[in-house]
Design a protein around this motif. Sequence first.
Motif, PDB file in Angstrom:
ATOM      1  N   LEU A 101       0.962  -1.238  -0.119  1.00  0.00           N
ATOM      2  CA  LEU A 101      -0.032  -0.150   0.019  1.00  0.00           C
ATOM      3  C   LEU A 101       0.758   1.236  -0.111  1.00  0.00           C
ATOM      4  N   HIS A 102       2.018   1.247   0.815  1.00  0.00           N
ATOM      5  CA  HIS A 102       2.931   2.435   0.804  1.00  0.00           C
ATOM      6  C   HIS A 102       3.484   2.717  -0.537  1.00  0.00           C
ATOM      7  N   GLU A 103       3.938   1.600  -1.087  1.00  0.00           N
ATOM      8  CA  GLU A 103       4.596   1.830  -2.594  1.00  0.00           C
ATOM      9  C   GLU A 103       3.552   2.171  -3.588  1.00  0.00           C
ATOM     10  N   LEU A 104       2.253   1.652  -3.569  1.00  0.00           N
ATOM     11  CA  LEU A 104       1.278   2.277  -4.429  1.00  0.00           C
ATOM     12  C   LEU A 104       1.046   3.486  -4.328  1.00  0.00           C
ATOM     13  N   HIS A 105       0.937   3.925  -3.160  1.00  0.00           N
ATOM     14  CA  HIS A 105       0.704   5.370  -2.736  1.00  0.00           C
ATOM     15  C   HIS A 105       1.962   6.197  -3.303  1.00  0.00           C
ATOM     16  N   SER A 106       2.956   5.816  -2.890  1.00  0.00           N
ATOM     17  CA  SER A 106       4.106   6.646  -3.498  1.00  0.00           C
ATOM     18  C   SER A 106       4.233   6.691  -5.052  1.00  0.00           C
ATOM     19  N   ALA A 107       3.898   5.491  -5.449  1.00  0.00           N
ATOM     20  CA  ALA A 107       4.174   5.742  -7.122  1.00  0.00           C
ATOM     21  C   ALA A 107       2.939   6.569  -7.851  1.00  0.00           C
ATOM     22  N   HIS A 108       1.836   6.513  -7.195  1.00  0.00           N
ATOM     23  CA  HIS A 108       0.539   7.145  -7.869  1.00  0.00           C
ATOM     24  C   HIS A 108       0.812   8.657  -7.409  1.00  0.00           C
ATOM     25  N   ARG A 109       0.928   8.854  -6.128  1.00  0.00           N
ATOM     26  CA  ARG A 109       0.959  10.344  -5.680  1.00  0.00           C
ATOM     27  C   ARG A 109       2.434  10.747  -5.130  1.00  0.00           C
ATOM     28  N   PRO A 110       3.433  10.671  -5.931  1.00  0.00           N
ATOM     29  CA  PRO A 110       4.725  11.090  -5.491  1.00  0.00           C
ATOM     30  C   PRO A 110       4.850  12.478  -4.997  1.00  0.00           C
ATOM     31  N   GLY A 111       5.665  12.432  -3.944  1.00  0.00           N
ATOM     32  CA  GLY A 111       5.842  13.820  -3.273  1.00  0.00           C
ATOM     33  C   GLY A 111       4.670  14.162  -2.383  1.00  0.00           C
ATOM     34  N   THR A 112       3.652  13.546  -2.097  1.00  0.00           N
ATOM     35  CA  THR A 112       2.463  14.015  -1.474  1.00  0.00           C
ATOM     36  C   THR A 112       2.738  13.404   0.120  1.00  0.00           C
ATOM     37  N   SER A 113       1.794  13.895   0.861  1.00  0.00           N
ATOM     38  CA  SER A 113       2.012  13.240   2.315  1.00  0.00           C
ATOM     39  C   SER A 113       1.539  11.993   2.496  1.00  0.00           C
ATOM     40  N   SER A 114       2.238  11.235   3.279  1.00  0.00           N
ATOM     41  CA  SER A 114       1.756   9.705   3.607  1.00  0.00           C
ATOM     42  C   SER A 114       0.327   9.562   4.288  1.00  0.00           C
ATOM     43  N   VAL A 305       3.296   2.375  13.109  1.00  0.00           N
ATOM     44  CA  VAL A 305       3.286   1.963  11.566  1.00  0.00           C
ATOM     45  C   VAL A 305       3.987   3.313  11.129  1.00  0.00           C
ATOM     46  N   GLY A 306       3.322   4.423  11.133  1.00  0.00           N
ATOM     47  CA  GLY A 306       3.993   5.651  10.659  1.00  0.00           C
ATOM     48  C   GLY A 306       5.394   5.932  10.784  1.00  0.00           C
ATOM     49  N   THR A 307       5.868   5.584  12.109  1.00  0.00           N
ATOM     50  CA  THR A 307       7.227   5.735  12.450  1.00  0.00           C
ATOM     51  C   THR A 307       8.360   4.671  11.719  1.00  0.00           C
ATOM     52  N   VAL A 308       7.705   3.739  11.740  1.00  0.00           N
ATOM     53  CA  VAL A 308       8.742   2.606  11.143  1.00  0.00           C
ATOM     54  C   VAL A 308       8.667   2.842   9.674  1.00  0.00           C
ATOM     55  N   VAL A 309       7.470   2.958   8.847  1.00  0.00           N
ATOM     56  CA  VAL A 309       7.546   3.340   7.686  1.00  0.00           C
ATOM     57  C   VAL A 309       8.548   4.455   7.228  1.00  0.00           C
ATOM     58  N   ALA A 315      14.369  -0.888   0.508  1.00  0.00           N
ATOM     59  CA  ALA A 315      14.833  -2.275   0.338  1.00  0.00           C
ATOM     60  C   ALA A 315      14.502  -2.974   1.653  1.00  0.00           C
ATOM     61  N   LYS A 316      14.283  -2.500   2.573  1.00  0.00           N
ATOM     62  CA  LYS A 316      14.054  -3.166   4.057  1.00  0.00           C
ATOM     63  C   LYS A 316      12.905  -3.000   4.627  1.00  0.00           C
ATOM     64  N   ARG A 317      11.905  -2.120   4.208  1.00  0.00           N
ATOM     65  CA  ARG A 317      10.608  -1.854   4.442  1.00  0.00           C
ATOM     66  C   ARG A 317       9.918  -3.136   4.959  1.00  0.00           C
ATOM     67  N   GLY A 318       9.497  -3.877   3.983  1.00  0.00           N
ATOM     68  CA  GLY A 318       9.109  -5.177   4.378  1.00  0.00           C
ATOM     69  C   GLY A 318       9.623  -5.803   5.671  1.00  0.00           C
ATOM     70  N   GLU A 319      10.874  -5.858   5.824  1.00  0.00           N
ATOM     71  CA  GLU A 319      11.495  -6.399   6.946  1.00  0.00           C
ATOM     72  C   GLU A 319      11.280  -5.630   8.180  1.00  0.00           C
ATOM     73  N   ALA A 320      11.286  -4.419   8.148  1.00  0.00           N
ATOM     74  CA  ALA A 320      11.106  -3.319   9.045  1.00  0.00           C
ATOM     75  C   ALA A 320       9.524  -3.674   9.645  1.00  0.00           C
TER      76      ALA A 320
END
Length: 377
Positions: A101-114, A305-309, A315-320
Amino acid sequence: MAFSTVPTPLYPLYQAREGFSTFTVTIVFAVYAIGVLTSLLLAGHVSDWVGRRKVMITALTVELVAAALLLTEPSLPVLLLARLVTGLGVGMLTATATAHLHELHSAHRPGTSSQRFEIVSTAANIGGLGFGPLVAGLLAQYLDAPLRLPYLVFGALLLISIAAVALTPETVKKQPVRPAYRPQRVSADHGDPAGYVAAAAAGFASFAVFGLFTSLAPGFVSHTLHHPSRALAGLIVFAVFGAAAVAQTLTGRLDAKIRRNIGLFAQAAGVAALAVGTRTASLPVFLAAGIVAGIGAGVLFKSAVGTVVAMATPAKRGEALAGLFLISYLGLALPAIGLGIATLYTTVTAAMTWFTGVLLILLTTAGVLARRPGGTG
């Protein structure tokens, strides 16, 4: 996530059919938690290498197997096996879907708030956990085959989910050389070690409340408070998780430190009121306390969740996230298992009173860790 909590309002029915005790319900819950933790350790991070969709479709298929088991025979052995399989699927899915979900959001709304990502991901995680008991309780209360129909409905929803994920873009680029497989490492080395430890402690404390309401609370309401309605049991669990999801949405624009403090204080207040509702055997107080505690737990977990993301590299987001969910699910399992063991030696009311005291200690610890130099606030 909703499928994982479908049995919650049905436990009193299983108890009546099979004649097992409150402690046995804890064992069923523990088996589920073991499945989640095992899967998080072995597969929660694999999507960083093989892709999000492959892992998510596999996890949903595993959930379908659990649904099929529960449809065959509503007996205790089948329930135990199905809950283990359910846990295995959830452990694969939860961190992977959050990262996706985080990566889809970043790809479709680059530079916007999370903020949009945080609302959707935490509402799916927490809201889903509440949706399952609500639907299952209503189906079991007002339609036939209460120990089969809920699993049939959610089996159909799982099939739809598999089709939807198959049509969703992949966000992980194929690596020329795949890293050698290793089990999940639980490491705080994600940019801000003190902040990661504080977030993990918050996740543990938050999920302890959720563990109570998905394990023994329905039985407590049915037997101790003398309200055996399956719809009511599902509604109470939904109210707790629904309050958590709504609170997460409404606090999205707040400063991270303020949000964390709201979570800590609201959960502490709710837990203290829960002790009062338990001792006085008052359903209104018990329900109100659960809602307040759910609000606090939801806000606190969203903050984690927001802190960890934010601190983890792609490369380590899934692991974190897998590490965060691993520790959080320990919070879901260990206090609830301890509560179940306590019921062997004392009354359910006394055990739940002690449980609230342990939760207050956990919240205090999480708050202290967050305020250490280098922490999240």
